[in-house]
Design a protein around this motif. Structure first.
Motif, PDB file in Angstrom:
ATOM      1  N   ASN A   1      47.373  67.667   2.120  1.00  0.00           N
ATOM      2  CA  ASN A   1      47.407  69.130   1.252  1.00  0.00           C
ATOM      3  C   ASN A   1      48.654  69.612   0.786  1.00  0.00           C
TER       4      ASN A   1
ATOM      5  N   PHE B   1      37.339  65.876   7.577  1.00  0.00           N
ATOM      6  CA  PHE B   1      36.145  66.321   7.902  1.00  0.00           C
ATOM      7  C   PHE B   1      35.086  65.018   8.414  1.00  0.00           C
TER       8      PHE B   1
ATOM      9  N   ALA C   1      44.689  66.233  -2.034  1.00  0.00           N
ATOM     10  CA  ALA C   1      44.617  67.217  -1.139  1.00  0.00           C
ATOM     11  C   ALA C   1      43.098  67.018  -0.851  1.00  0.00           C
ATOM     12  N   GLU C   2      42.163  66.958  -1.871  1.00  0.00           N
ATOM     13  CA  GLU C   2      40.894  67.083  -1.557  1.00  0.00           C
ATOM     14  C   GLU C   2      40.294  65.763  -0.716  1.00  0.00           C
TER      15      GLU C   2
ATOM     16  N   ASN D   1      41.073  66.532   2.614  1.00  0.00           N
ATOM     17  CA  ASN D   1      40.182  67.423   3.427  1.00  0.00           C
ATOM     18  C   ASN D   1      38.740  66.670   3.670  1.00  0.00           C
TER      19      ASN D   1
ATOM     20  N   LEU E   1      45.086  65.481   6.802  1.00  0.00           N
ATOM     21  CA  LEU E   1      45.031  66.757   6.392  1.00  0.00           C
ATOM     22  C   LEU E   1      46.497  67.070   5.725  1.00  0.00           C
TER      23      LEU E   1
ATOM     24  N   ALA F   1      31.873  72.209  -0.128  1.00  0.00           N
ATOM     25  CA  ALA F   1      33.272  72.608  -0.408  1.00  0.00           C
ATOM     26  C   ALA F   1      33.288  72.939  -1.899  1.00  0.00           C
TER      27      ALA F   1
END
Length: 429
Positions: free
Chosen positions: A352, A368, A360-361, A364, A349, A282
């Motif tokens: 975000n 994942f 936010a990162e 994510n 999530l 990403a």
């Protein structure tokens, strides 16, 4: 290689038909599922090649942050100014001939920093004074001045009476003197920041060795950036491995099954790789706020494995055949584990919506990692349960009488506990 399961002679688990069908497929085609899991790990782990560590503390702020926007516009108009700040601290007054001579020499050494644009200290400060109808501007400490006690006293008197110097280049109590260095470093080159910060540290170390009677302190923007970078590396190469070892040791002590421990450790490690691999794919540069993301994934993935392994070992202890024990464990827990992982990933999530990009990162990355860890649990664990030698031992358990006493006490004081926790929640809110 596949083999059919024997007829179902075990009591109905009450699982959803879809969960039963998935569990049956995972156990029957365990080698194929294991291969799919390995391929998934390999694909995600390839992202580790792109993994980067960030050194800019501005990564903590979004592009629409008004303060960052103002800084960027200022730098576009003028120049990007990175800073290094040295402080020379003495036990008593800093305004002695010896210390002012040291300040002059230190100021000269500070010019050796790469990309040094300006060095400020009392040694090169321009002092203005009125003499009759004239304004005389001269250096507070001229380069050719032989500093004696009277000259040092004069410098101290002027410096402590100057609002623009106090708490900037001299402390209010007159015990510390500062050297402020502005550097014009190229943007986007973390290596340059690292080199400049390391050279500043070398200057500090050399002077500290030469003047042990002083406390020499180092700060500044690029030192902060480098510290963030070092904290990220420390988390990646120290904290996360230590946490992994602790988690796996607790698993082997608590599960009582070598196969269960091996599967849990392998999947937890794979989930950690997947988390960092996703960051690489990403293009997310790691900083301390995101480097600890694998820790959350590690705990959650291990918890999913524990539910399945404990359910499996209970069936084995009850005399259920190996394949049927594996299938029964997945039938019983697959839906619950799936819901737990999916809802937890959805919760992460939601980060975000945070104004801070690292949060936010992190959301994510963790989301994942949780989903991949859940998939790996379903794909890899059945094969390990079925095919690894069944070495079991007595696990470490909390004595049953303690848990029974806790349960009885909780039931007897249910109303009081509910009121206390409601009050605690209200106070925290």
């Amino acid at each position: 290689m596949t083999r059919d399961l024997p007829p179902d002679d075990m009591e109905d688990s009450g699982a959803h038909p879809l969960a039963k069908a998935i569990a049956r497929w995972l156990v029957r085609y365990d080698l194929l599922a294991f291969l799919l899991g390995v391929v998934l790990i390999g694909l995600v782990a390839l992202g580790l090649r792109n993994l980067e560590l960030a050194s800019d503390n501005r990564n903590f702020f979004g592009g629409d942050n008004p303060e960052i926007d103002a800084v960027l516009r200022l730098e576009d108009t003028y120049a990007n100014a990175d800073t290094v700040f040295f402080a020379l601290v003495s036990e008593d007054s800093a305004f002695t001939p010896e210390m002012l001579e040291q300040l002059k020499a230190f100021t000269e050494d500070a010019w050796q920093l790469p990309y040094a644009l300006r060095v400020e200290s009392l040694a090169n400060y321009s002092h203005s004074r009125a003499q009759g109808d004239e304004i005389i501007v001269e250096e507070l400490i001229p380069p050719d001045l032989e500093i004696d006690a009277a000259a040092a006293e004069r410098v101290g008197r002027i410096a402590l009476a100057s609002p623009e110097l106090v708490n900037r280049l001299v402390s209010e109590d007159g015990r510390a003197l500062g050297i402020h260095v502005n550097l014009a470093l190229p943007n986007g080159q973390d290596g340059v920041v690292h080199d400049a910060a390391e050279q500043a540290r070398e200057i500090k170390a050399a002077w500290q060795a030469a003047a042990p009677e002083l406390d020499i302190l180092l700060s500044g923007g690029i030192i902060g950036d480098l510290t963030f970078n070092e904290a990220t590396k420390r988390d990646l190469f120290t904290l996360i491995p230590v946490a992994f070892v602790v988690v796996t040791l607790l698993m082997i002590l608590g599960l009582g099954s070598v196969a269960g421990w091996l599967g849990t450790a392998l999947i937890t490690f794979s989930g950690t790789l997947a988390t960092l691999g996703f960051a690489g794919w990403a293009g997310i540069a790691l900083i301390p706020a995101t480097a600890t993301s694998p820790l959350a994934v590690m705990v959650l993935v291990a918890a999913s494995c524990v539910h399945l392994v404990l359910s499996w070992t209970r069936r084995l202890n009850a005399g259920v055949a190996g394949d049927r024990a594996v299938q029964g464990a997945f039938e019983e827990n697959l839906a619950a584990v799936a819901v737990a992982n999916i809802t937890t990933a959805a919760g992460f999530l939601c980060l975000n919506f945070s104004e801070s990009p690292p949060l936010a990162e992190m959301g994510n990355i963790v989301a994942f990692g949780i989903i991949v860890g859940w998939l790996l649990t379903a794909l890899i664990l059945p094969a390990i349960m079925k095919r690894c030698p069944d070495f079991r031992f007595r696990p470490v358990r909390v004595p049953a009488k303690w848990l029974e006493a806790l349960a009885r006490g909780t039931q007897a004081r249910a109303g009081t506990i509910l009121i206390v926790f409601a009050a605690l929640i209200a106070v925290a809110a």
